[in-house]
Design a protein around this motif. Structure first.
Motif, PDB file in Angstrom:
ATOM      1  N   MET A   1      35.446 -21.891 -22.471  1.00 31.01           N
ATOM      2  CA  MET A   1      34.909 -21.248 -21.202  1.00 31.01           C
ATOM      3  C   MET A   1      34.524 -19.858 -21.678  1.00 31.01           C
ATOM      4  SD  MET A   1      34.904 -23.234 -18.369  1.00 31.01           S
ATOM      5  CE  MET A   1      34.527 -21.907 -17.135  1.00 31.01           C
ATOM      6  N   ALA A   2      33.453 -19.329 -21.090  1.00 30.00           N
ATOM      7  CA  ALA A   2      33.011 -17.735 -21.423  1.00 30.00           C
ATOM      8  C   ALA A   2      32.210 -17.453 -20.229  1.00 30.00           C
ATOM      9  CB  ALA A   2      31.967 -17.927 -22.644  1.00 30.00           C
ATOM     10  N   LYS A   3      32.521 -16.085 -20.006  1.00 33.15           N
ATOM     11  CA  LYS A   3      31.679 -15.446 -18.961  1.00 33.15           C
ATOM     12  C   LYS A   3      30.224 -15.684 -19.141  1.00 33.15           C
ATOM     13  CE  LYS A   3      35.391 -13.476 -17.108  1.00 33.15           C
ATOM     14  NZ  LYS A   3      35.922 -13.668 -15.811  1.00 33.15           N
ATOM     15  N   ALA A   4      29.597 -15.864 -17.924  1.00 33.72           N
ATOM     16  CA  ALA A   4      28.136 -15.820 -17.865  1.00 33.72           C
ATOM     17  C   ALA A   4      27.629 -15.492 -16.653  1.00 33.72           C
ATOM     18  CB  ALA A   4      27.778 -17.478 -17.914  1.00 33.72           C
ATOM     19  N   SER A   5      26.593 -14.744 -16.713  1.00 38.70           N
ATOM     20  CA  SER A   5      25.675 -14.116 -15.555  1.00 38.70           C
ATOM     21  C   SER A   5      24.247 -13.833 -16.078  1.00 38.70           C
ATOM     22  CB  SER A   5      26.472 -12.804 -15.230  1.00 38.70           C
ATOM     23  OG  SER A   5      26.673 -11.701 -16.164  1.00 38.70           O
ATOM     24  N   GLY A   6      23.619 -13.283 -15.234  1.00 37.27           N
ATOM     25  CA  GLY A   6      22.122 -13.080 -15.431  1.00 37.27           C
ATOM     26  C   GLY A   6      21.306 -12.672 -14.326  1.00 37.27           C
ATOM     27  N   ARG A   7      20.176 -13.090 -14.498  1.00 37.37           N
ATOM     28  CA  ARG A   7      19.115 -12.712 -13.355  1.00 37.37           C
ATOM     29  C   ARG A   7      17.986 -13.978 -13.763  1.00 37.37           C
ATOM     30  NH1 ARG A   7      14.922  -7.621 -13.011  1.00 37.37           N
ATOM     31  NH2 ARG A   7      14.393  -8.324 -15.033  1.00 37.37           N
ATOM     32  N   VAL A   8      17.418 -14.137 -12.386  1.00 32.34           N
ATOM     33  CA  VAL A   8      16.343 -15.309 -12.183  1.00 32.34           C
ATOM     34  C   VAL A   8      15.101 -14.714 -11.745  1.00 32.34           C
ATOM     35  CG1 VAL A   8      15.787 -17.416 -10.961  1.00 32.34           C
ATOM     36  CG2 VAL A   8      18.315 -17.081 -11.758  1.00 32.34           C
ATOM     37  N   LEU A   9      13.996 -14.849 -12.486  1.00 34.83           N
ATOM     38  CA  LEU A   9      12.664 -14.374 -12.122  1.00 34.83           C
ATOM     39  C   LEU A   9      11.849 -15.266 -11.665  1.00 34.83           C
ATOM     40  CD1 LEU A   9      12.375 -11.758 -15.092  1.00 34.83           C
ATOM     41  CD2 LEU A   9      13.284 -11.294 -12.740  1.00 34.83           C
ATOM     42  N   LEU A  10      11.022 -15.105 -10.753  1.00 26.34           N
ATOM     43  CA  LEU A  10      10.054 -16.394 -10.344  1.00 26.34           C
ATOM     44  C   LEU A  10       8.629 -15.430 -10.452  1.00 26.34           C
ATOM     45  CD1 LEU A  10       8.854 -19.093  -9.526  1.00 26.34           C
ATOM     46  CD2 LEU A  10       9.077 -18.328  -7.251  1.00 26.34           C
ATOM     47  N   ASP A  11       7.846 -15.927 -11.272  1.00 26.88           N
ATOM     48  CA  ASP A  11       6.465 -15.195 -11.654  1.00 26.88           C
ATOM     49  C   ASP A  11       6.599 -13.379 -11.813  1.00 26.88           C
ATOM     50  OD1 ASP A  11       5.218 -17.504 -11.248  1.00 26.88           O
ATOM     51  OD2 ASP A  11       4.895 -17.090  -9.076  1.00 26.88           O
ATOM     52  N   ASP A  12       7.591 -13.153 -12.639  1.00 31.03           N
ATOM     53  CA  ASP A  12       8.134 -12.041 -13.049  1.00 31.03           C
ATOM     54  C   ASP A  12       8.747 -11.117 -12.006  1.00 31.03           C
ATOM     55  OD1 ASP A  12       7.400 -12.226 -15.674  1.00 31.03           O
ATOM     56  OD2 ASP A  12       5.303 -11.746 -15.199  1.00 31.03           O
ATOM     57  N   GLU A  13       8.978 -11.407 -10.942  1.00 35.04           N
ATOM     58  CA  GLU A  13       9.858 -11.062  -9.667  1.00 35.04           C
ATOM     59  C   GLU A  13      11.070 -11.408  -9.498  1.00 35.04           C
ATOM     60  OE1 GLU A  13       8.587  -8.513  -7.980  1.00 35.04           O
ATOM     61  OE2 GLU A  13       6.574  -8.497  -9.318  1.00 35.04           O
ATOM     62  N   PRO A  14      11.992 -10.762  -9.186  1.00 34.33           N
ATOM     63  CA  PRO A  14      13.510 -11.287  -8.802  1.00 34.33           C
ATOM     64  C   PRO A  14      13.525 -12.335  -7.758  1.00 34.33           C
ATOM     65  CG  PRO A  14      13.710  -9.026  -9.141  1.00 34.33           C
ATOM     66  CD  PRO A  14      12.025  -9.417  -9.119  1.00 34.33           C
ATOM     67  N   LEU A  15      13.807 -13.401  -8.106  1.00 37.86           N
ATOM     68  CA  LEU A  15      14.386 -14.593  -7.094  1.00 37.86           C
ATOM     69  C   LEU A  15      15.410 -13.753  -5.974  1.00 37.86           C
ATOM     70  CD1 LEU A  15      13.248 -17.383  -5.960  1.00 37.86           C
ATOM     71  CD2 LEU A  15      14.972 -18.209  -7.350  1.00 37.86           C
ATOM     72  N   ARG A  16      15.156 -13.539  -4.819  1.00 33.60           N
ATOM     73  CA  ARG A  16      15.700 -13.230  -3.926  1.00 33.60           C
ATOM     74  C   ARG A  16      17.130 -13.624  -3.408  1.00 33.60           C
ATOM     75  NH1 ARG A  16      14.075 -11.888   0.554  1.00 33.60           N
ATOM     76  NH2 ARG A  16      12.640 -13.525   0.760  1.00 33.60           N
ATOM     77  N   PHE A  17      17.056 -15.158  -3.429  1.00 36.70           N
ATOM     78  CA  PHE A  17      18.132 -15.572  -3.020  1.00 36.70           C
ATOM     79  C   PHE A  17      18.135 -17.221  -3.624  1.00 36.70           C
ATOM     80  CE2 PHE A  17      14.931 -16.304   0.102  1.00 36.70           C
ATOM     81  CZ  PHE A  17      14.921 -17.738   0.132  1.00 36.70           C
ATOM     82  N   GLY A  18      19.167 -17.998  -3.582  1.00 35.70           N
ATOM     83  CA  GLY A  18      19.137 -19.291  -4.128  1.00 35.70           C
ATOM     84  C   GLY A  18      20.618 -19.877  -4.893  1.00 35.70           C
TER      85      GLY A  18
END
Length: 174
Positions: A1-18
């Protein structure tokens, strides 16, 4: 196991929820809620414990019922509402996104794009005219083949009159 995080973008904009899910080749998937700035932290067995080492296929979903700004009283039972990301990303097998979790801290940027659907009705696309403007197959008109006309004459006179079926000179010899 390893720590994992990040950011999700839809059309270069942050996805605000999901929700984001990393599905390993075998074993338990890692899941994370997507925050209003598009960021996530993955959990597999315990909160924020990360993901299993190795390659993972990625799935991202965002339903209208997950929107913090939505009226929860309008949601009926188990209805998740409308899927707000392109359908292909809602399955790890069709998203086309794969990441590899390695030892240490892992930071991922997941980029999704909305497919562009091109409709060609009665408009010209790259010099090709659509619908009704092309000559019928096998027929040449003044705009095709250097101005040649139909090379297969039909019985009748030069003015294009129909042939008289009772005139013996209008039969086609075989």
């Amino acid at each position: 196991m390893a720590k994992a995080s990040g950011r999700v973008l839809l059309d270069d904009e942050p996805l605000r929820f999901g929700t984001i899910t990393l599905q390993p080749t075998s074993g338990q998937p890692a899941v994370g809620d997507i925050g209003s700035d598009g960021t996530f932290t993955l959990s597999t067995y315990a909160p924020m414990d990360g993901a299993a080492l190795g390659k993972h296929r990625v799935k991202v979903t965002a339903y209208s019922s997950q929107d913090p700004a939505s009226d929860k009283s309008e949601q009926a039972g188990d209805n998740l509402g409308e899927l707000l990301v392109p359908q292909m990303y809602a399955s790890a097998t069709t998203s086309g996104i794969e990441v590899e979790v390695v030892e240490g801290a892992n930071e991922f940027e997941i980029r999704m794009t909305t497919p562009v659907i091109v409709e060609a009705a009665d408009e010209e696309v790259d010099g090709i005219e659509a619908e009704g403007d092309a000559p019928a197959a096998g027929v040449m008109n003044e705009e095709t083949e250097g101005g040649a006309t139909n090379p297969t004459p039909s019985p009748g006179d030069a003015a294009g009159e129909p042939a008289d079926p009772n005139d013996p000179s209008n039969t086609l010899d075989e």
